[in-house]
Scaffold this motif. Sequence first.
Motif, PDB file in Angstrom:
ATOM      1  N   PRO A   1       0.840  -1.204   0.000  1.00  0.00           N
ATOM      2  CA  PRO A   1       0.000   0.000   0.000  1.00  0.00           C
ATOM      3  C   PRO A   1       0.870   1.247   0.000  1.00  0.00           C
ATOM      4  CG  PRO A   1      -0.004  -1.037   2.160  1.00  0.00           C
ATOM      5  CD  PRO A   1       0.713  -1.978   1.239  1.00  0.00           C
ATOM      6  N   GLU A   2       0.350   2.328  -0.543  1.00  0.00           N
ATOM      7  CA  GLU A   2       1.103   3.577  -0.609  1.00  0.00           C
ATOM      8  C   GLU A   2       1.554   3.985   0.797  1.00  0.00           C
ATOM      9  OE1 GLU A   2       0.419   7.643  -3.047  1.00  0.00           O
ATOM     10  OE2 GLU A   2      -1.075   7.216  -1.505  1.00  0.00           O
ATOM     11  N   PRO A   3       2.859   4.188   1.013  1.00  0.00           N
ATOM     12  CA  PRO A   3       3.356   4.534   2.354  1.00  0.00           C
ATOM     13  C   PRO A   3       2.691   5.805   2.887  1.00  0.00           C
ATOM     14  CG  PRO A   3       5.171   3.948   0.910  1.00  0.00           C
ATOM     15  CD  PRO A   3       3.964   4.025   0.048  1.00  0.00           C
ATOM     16  N   GLY A   4       2.264   5.742   4.146  1.00  0.00           N
ATOM     17  CA  GLY A   4       1.631   6.885   4.784  1.00  0.00           C
ATOM     18  C   GLY A   4       0.154   7.035   4.497  1.00  0.00           C
ATOM     19  N   ASN A   5      -0.384   6.214   3.587  1.00  0.00           N
ATOM     20  CA  ASN A   5      -1.803   6.287   3.240  1.00  0.00           C
ATOM     21  C   ASN A   5      -2.561   5.258   4.078  1.00  0.00           C
ATOM     22  OD1 ASN A   5      -4.369   6.175   2.030  1.00  0.00           O
ATOM     23  ND2 ASN A   5      -3.525   6.646  -0.004  1.00  0.00           N
ATOM     24  N   SER A   6      -3.181   5.716   5.163  1.00  0.00           N
ATOM     25  CA  SER A   6      -3.834   4.785   6.094  1.00  0.00           C
ATOM     26  C   SER A   6      -5.004   4.053   5.447  1.00  0.00           C
ATOM     27  CB  SER A   6      -4.306   5.543   7.341  1.00  0.00           C
ATOM     28  OG  SER A   6      -5.212   6.576   6.979  1.00  0.00           O
ATOM     29  N   LYS A   7      -5.728   4.729   4.563  1.00  0.00           N
ATOM     30  CA  LYS A   7      -6.860   4.078   3.898  1.00  0.00           C
ATOM     31  C   LYS A   7      -6.377   2.955   2.980  1.00  0.00           C
ATOM     32  CE  LYS A   7      -9.992   8.064   4.007  1.00  0.00           C
ATOM     33  NZ  LYS A   7     -10.807   9.007   3.192  1.00  0.00           N
ATOM     34  N   ALA A   8      -5.294   3.217   2.257  1.00  0.00           N
ATOM     35  CA  ALA A   8      -4.752   2.183   1.372  1.00  0.00           C
ATOM     36  C   ALA A   8      -4.233   0.999   2.178  1.00  0.00           C
ATOM     37  CB  ALA A   8      -3.631   2.771   0.506  1.00  0.00           C
ATOM     38  N   ILE A   9      -3.560   1.289   3.307  1.00  0.00           N
ATOM     39  CA  ILE A   9      -3.043   0.212   4.167  1.00  0.00           C
ATOM     40  C   ILE A   9      -4.187  -0.647   4.688  1.00  0.00           C
ATOM     41  CG2 ILE A   9      -1.866  -0.268   6.347  1.00  0.00           C
ATOM     42  CD1 ILE A   9      -0.188   2.266   5.843  1.00  0.00           C
ATOM     43  N   LEU A  10      -5.265  -0.012   5.105  1.00  0.00           N
ATOM     44  CA  LEU A  10      -6.418  -0.736   5.634  1.00  0.00           C
ATOM     45  C   LEU A  10      -7.095  -1.567   4.542  1.00  0.00           C
ATOM     46  CD1 LEU A  10      -8.109  -1.121   8.218  1.00  0.00           C
ATOM     47  CD2 LEU A  10      -9.557   0.768   7.433  1.00  0.00           C
ATOM     48  N   ALA A  11      -7.238  -0.995   3.337  1.00  0.00           N
ATOM     49  CA  ALA A  11      -7.899  -1.709   2.243  1.00  0.00           C
ATOM     50  C   ALA A  11      -7.081  -2.917   1.793  1.00  0.00           C
ATOM     51  CB  ALA A  11      -8.123  -0.755   1.072  1.00  0.00           C
ATOM     52  N   VAL A  12      -5.763  -2.738   1.647  1.00  0.00           N
ATOM     53  CA  VAL A  12      -4.904  -3.851   1.244  1.00  0.00           C
ATOM     54  C   VAL A  12      -4.931  -4.946   2.302  1.00  0.00           C
ATOM     55  CG1 VAL A  12      -2.506  -4.544   0.857  1.00  0.00           C
ATOM     56  CG2 VAL A  12      -3.405  -2.508  -0.267  1.00  0.00           C
ATOM     57  N   SER A  13      -4.862  -4.569   3.572  1.00  0.00           N
ATOM     58  CA  SER A  13      -4.880  -5.558   4.646  1.00  0.00           C
ATOM     59  C   SER A  13      -6.187  -6.347   4.648  1.00  0.00           C
ATOM     60  CB  SER A  13      -4.682  -4.856   5.991  1.00  0.00           C
ATOM     61  OG  SER A  13      -4.712  -5.796   7.050  1.00  0.00           O
ATOM     62  N   ALA A  14      -7.311  -5.668   4.422  1.00  0.00           N
ATOM     63  CA  ALA A  14      -8.600  -6.367   4.383  1.00  0.00           C
ATOM     64  C   ALA A  14      -8.641  -7.371   3.234  1.00  0.00           C
ATOM     65  CB  ALA A  14      -9.727  -5.348   4.244  1.00  0.00           C
ATOM     66  N   MET A  15      -8.137  -6.944   2.062  1.00  0.00           N
ATOM     67  CA  MET A  15      -8.119  -7.851   0.901  1.00  0.00           C
ATOM     68  C   MET A  15      -7.207  -9.046   1.141  1.00  0.00           C
ATOM     69  SD  MET A  15      -8.068  -5.990  -2.806  1.00  0.00           S
ATOM     70  CE  MET A  15      -7.723  -7.460  -3.715  1.00  0.00           C
ATOM     71  N   VAL A  16      -6.017  -8.759   1.669  1.00  0.00           N
ATOM     72  CA  VAL A  16      -5.035  -9.824   1.898  1.00  0.00           C
ATOM     73  C   VAL A  16      -5.602 -10.877   2.844  1.00  0.00           C
ATOM     74  CG1 VAL A  16      -2.830 -10.324   3.030  1.00  0.00           C
ATOM     75  CG2 VAL A  16      -2.981  -8.458   1.384  1.00  0.00           C
ATOM     76  N   ARG A  17      -6.175 -10.451   3.938  1.00  0.00           N
ATOM     77  CA  ARG A  17      -6.660 -11.405   4.941  1.00  0.00           C
ATOM     78  C   ARG A  17      -7.909 -12.149   4.468  1.00  0.00           C
ATOM     79  NH1 ARG A  17      -4.031 -10.481   9.921  1.00  0.00           N
ATOM     80  NH2 ARG A  17      -2.523  -8.775   9.693  1.00  0.00           N
ATOM     81  N   ALA A  18      -8.756 -11.483   3.694  1.00  0.00           N
ATOM     82  CA  ALA A  18      -9.930 -12.168   3.145  1.00  0.00           C
ATOM     83  C   ALA A  18      -9.511 -13.233   2.138  1.00  0.00           C
ATOM     84  CB  ALA A  18     -10.863 -11.154   2.499  1.00  0.00           C
ATOM     85  N   MET A  19      -8.548 -12.900   1.259  1.00  0.00           N
ATOM     86  CA  MET A  19      -8.071 -13.869   0.267  1.00  0.00           C
ATOM     87  C   MET A  19      -7.364 -15.032   0.939  1.00  0.00           C
ATOM     88  SD  MET A  19      -6.711 -11.158  -2.617  1.00  0.00           S
ATOM     89  CE  MET A  19      -5.779 -12.393  -3.532  1.00  0.00           C
TER      90      MET A  19
END
Length: 712
Positions: A340-358
């Motif tokens: 996720p884009e460094p410093g972008n909390s929304k991107a970090i949260l979205a990527v983490s949700a996708m990663v864990r769901a997959m």
Amino acid sequence: MARNKEAVVLLLDVGPAMHNLLPDVEKLCSMLVQKKLIYNKSDEVGVVLFGTEDTENELMKEVGGYEHIVVLRNIKVVDGDIIESLQKLPRGTVFGDFLDAIVVGMDMLIKKYGPTNKGKQRLCLITNAQYPIKEPYEGTKEDQIDTISAEMKGHRMKLDCIIVRGKTTGVTNQRIIDENDLLLDRFSKKTLAKVVHVESPTSLLGALRTRNISPVTVFRGDLELSPLMKIKVWVYKKTSEEKFPTLKKYSDKAPPTDKFATHELKVDFEYKSLENPNKVVPPEQRIKGYRYGPQVVPISSAEWEAVKFKPEKSVKLLGFTNASNIMRHYYMKDVHVFIPEPGNSKAILAVSAMVRAMKEMNKVAILRCVWRNGQGSVVIGVLTPNVSSLDNIPDSFYFNVLPFAEDVREFQFPSFHNFPPSWRPNERQQEAADNLVRMLDLAPSSKEEALPPEFTPNPVLERFYQFLELKSKQPDANVPPLDGPLKRITELDPEILSQNKSVIADFCKQFELKENPKKKKSSRPLWREKPSASNEGEVVEADVSDIHSAKNSSTTKVEKNGDSTTVRDFVTMLVKNSPAMEVEKIGNSTPVQDFETMIARRDSSEWVNKAIRDMKNLIWDLLENSYQGDTYDKAMECLVALRRGCVLEQEPKEFNQFMHYLYKKCKKTDLISFWELVIFKHITLISKKEAIDSDVDDDEAEAFLVKSEADN
């Protein structure tokens, strides 16, 4: 300090507990310098030894303390002399302090480059960290680590710490070891530091990188899940192939007195007209052409640019699939990592949700990627979730390129279940094979992995570097034999062999090799033939010393080994017992034997296709030239052999198509009686049960014969 130049200070523990590992440390450091001489000859290297009886460093003279630390070499440009000094490290007599050694190395870098010239500076510490460090005059050891880390961070220094715990000497204290590990791990949390633990000398060889390359993004932009849903991501290269250094052309035309001669050789090309060889054709009058059959089609650069596919920069999600649908051997090229884009909390949260769901659903994503505008190709790849185990590192994805249909290479390996029961391994053979595989497991559960990929250097490259260094000193030197560290990578461990002799003996016993009676050579050459063993009239030479006086070779009897036989039978026996030949075509005399010999050849994959094609042609020739069915039996033998060979080589479609063709031809001609023989012999199509590539199931195979019988 130049932008691309790196300064490295090697901090080497030479204390008594490291003596058994110092030969491997010498090899590791020598390889590091050898690579720098090839790839980064402007880099600078310094060497500091700790655990020595003597003390020789500037901090000792200036402020005192820092005992048993010797600066073996000040920071200088790499050269051949440093390799010689690294190959003969002194053996220390006291247990050194790795924290003091780090401070001495930092002091060398700061004094060399100053506080303002903060280029690429690196400290490489190699120690076993088994003995305590001194207590600080003020504060705690942790406070001292924090102070040093802040100083390193201020000067943008990096620390590579290799903790090697092999067969060391001396009594160890686990409490001290644990404390030292915590102190060194503290560096990785406070500054740019990497701590690596290795257990074996082989892993030590790959633990130190020649150069820490700063990562460069391949893509920065949106991961498009849909036109209305996008996630900001950065894409980096995770791995890349290390290749041999390119050879350079060398010129010896420069005068020996010219010290600044580069000896580089430049090559220029001139294009001349066939009509006027003396006229040079300028670039604007030249055009590229592409072969199309016998002619060359000229295509101008403007036309070529017009037909080029120029997609827009984007990374788009095509869909999800089960992870089991993407085979590991489909992966192509290098691996990328999506973060996720460094410093972008929304991107970090979205990527983490996708990663864990997959991860939870065992899914992977299929992407269409164009890394930059105007890129000539589109990449299709698979995105695999990577759940981070550290709190300060976000979740990410690994990306692997997938092949298109033109890139796929299918290698068919039939299962044992497709073979007759007599060809399959029994329970004892299967158990012996399982034990052999377990014995050779490089990553047993109770031990460290023997050849971990991240710590195992390429032995071919390492040997090349060693030989190049030797050749620079001795131009006439021959290629030396493999040394100990590289042998451990390329050859089987003798200790494993000695410990598992019973496993190997049991495997050899269960799979005993026996001489094939069909290929058994006679005691003396009685018969020689041309490559086709079955064509009539191709007999070159026969030894008839065992044939008694014969007036008629077709009827005269021969006494051999107490048996009574005719000369014709004797010749047939010689043909059968003669050494196996490399048959290149199927003859009329023994077509089945020729066919089986051809499909058994492994010097080229074309022999199987040629054998099947030739057998089809022979079967049809026999039927076409038949007179009142006199060749039906021979054609039937060939058809049975063809079916058996197609099952064995997993070529069911070849046989099934031929059967359909044969039925249509027999139905339209007077060969219907041969097809009745096929039905009587119950020669069916090859089903999926016999060959996995077949598109015919058991019922369809039986129905084919029933239908053909009804049509008759």
